[in-house]
Enzyme design. Structure first.
Site, mmCIF file in Angstrom:
data_model
loop_
_atom_site.group_PDB
_atom_site.id
_atom_site.type_symbol
_atom_site.label_atom_id
_atom_site.label_comp_id
_atom_site.label_asym_id
_atom_site.label_seq_id
_atom_site.Cartn_x
_atom_site.Cartn_y
_atom_site.Cartn_z
ATOM 1 N N ASP A 98 -26.234 -3.336 -29.969
ATOM 2 C CA ASP A 98 -24.868 -3.626 -29.527
ATOM 3 C C ASP A 98 -24.410 -2.628 -28.458
ATOM 4 O O ASP A 98 -23.889 -2.993 -27.420
ATOM 5 C CB ASP A 98 -23.881 -3.643 -30.714
ATOM 6 C CG ASP A 98 -23.959 -2.398 -31.603
ATOM 7 O OD1 ASP A 98 -24.749 -1.469 -31.312
ATOM 8 O OD2 ASP A 98 -23.223 -2.360 -32.606
ATOM 9 N N ASP A 101 -24.782 4.771 -27.263
ATOM 10 C CA ASP A 101 -23.752 5.809 -27.170
ATOM 11 C C ASP A 101 -24.433 7.156 -26.937
ATOM 12 O O ASP A 101 -24.785 7.483 -25.812
ATOM 13 C CB ASP A 101 -22.896 5.769 -28.438
ATOM 14 C CG ASP A 101 -21.750 6.766 -28.437
ATOM 15 O OD1 ASP A 101 -21.404 7.283 -27.366
ATOM 16 O OD2 ASP A 101 -21.191 7.034 -29.519
ATOM 17 N N ARG A 163 -15.405 -7.186 -36.000
ATOM 18 C CA ARG A 163 -16.681 -7.766 -35.546
ATOM 19 C C ARG A 163 -16.532 -9.206 -35.073
ATOM 20 O O ARG A 163 -17.266 -9.673 -34.210
ATOM 21 C CB ARG A 163 -17.693 -7.803 -36.705
ATOM 22 C CG ARG A 163 -18.361 -6.496 -37.004
ATOM 23 C CD ARG A 163 -19.585 -6.757 -37.883
ATOM 24 N NE ARG A 163 -19.909 -5.610 -38.704
ATOM 25 C CZ ARG A 163 -20.587 -4.544 -38.268
ATOM 26 N NH1 ARG A 163 -21.009 -4.489 -37.027
ATOM 27 N NH2 ARG A 163 -20.838 -3.546 -39.091
#
Ligand code: IMP
Ligand code: MG
Length: 173
Positions: A98, A101, A163
């Site tokens: 997703d 980071d 979500r």
């Protein structure tokens, strides 16, 4: 009250996913590709992505990972809670995540998968958050880059919430 600032609407998401799907299809078109989706966050992106891919033979598998550490940042020590069930030795693998980071989670996952001796292993992320990178790792395919902020929607959660939002937002607390 938390505030949701729009980042990408449905059309922008569809357009960006289509561009990335086209690149992947060009790169792997004639061959076999094993997509490894990282649960839970990547399942919405993966579902849209695969329906735009024209790769000859596509195999879908999933990993579920837990990361130890404080809630807003990963410690980099991950544990594979659910491993892939597909034999990947000698095969081309694409990790579908997703968001990238710090990069620690995907770096660790890539190392774990490399032990299974795939022919190649690349990374595809919906969002690349460049500001907090702690390790030298880049996505090979990325739909959208952001500098920072906490992103939710389209599979991405904050403590399991948001979500299901069909669009992508920055969450301001
Ligand atoms: P990394 O190891 O720091 O790259 O962490 C990656 C994981 O942290 C992702 O798979 C997400 O589950 C979570 N994460 C990092 N940033 C965000 C964000 O902005 N929104 C939602 N989840 C995030
Ligand atoms: Mg995740």
């Amino acid at each position: 009250m938390p505030e949701l600032i729009p980042i990408l609407d449905k059309d922008a998401i569809a357009q960006k996913v289509a561009v990335v799907a086209k690149k992947i299809s060009l790169d792997y078109g004639e061959g076999e590709l094993i997509l490894v989706g990282v649960l839970k966050g990547a399942f919405v992106f993966l579902a849209d992505l695969i329906r735009q891919l024209t790769v000859d033979k596509l195999i879908i598998d999933f990993v579920r990972i837990s990361s130890y550490g404080v809630e807003s940042e990963t410690s980099g020590k991950i544990r594979i809670l659910k491993d892939i069930e597909t034999e990947i030795a000698g095969k081309d693998v694409l990790i579908v995540e997703d968001i990238l980071d710090t990069g620690l989670t995907v770096a660790h996952l890539r190392n774990e998968l490399k032990l299974k001796r795939p022919r190649s292993i690349k990374i595809c992320t919906m969002i690349d958050k460049i500001e907090r990178r702690r390790i030298n790792i880049e996505s090979d395919y990325c739909c959208h880059r952001v500098k920072g902020g906490f992103i939710v929607g389209y599979g991405l959660d904050y403590a399991e919430a948001y979500r299901n939002l069909p669009e992508i937002f920055e969450l301001k607390m």
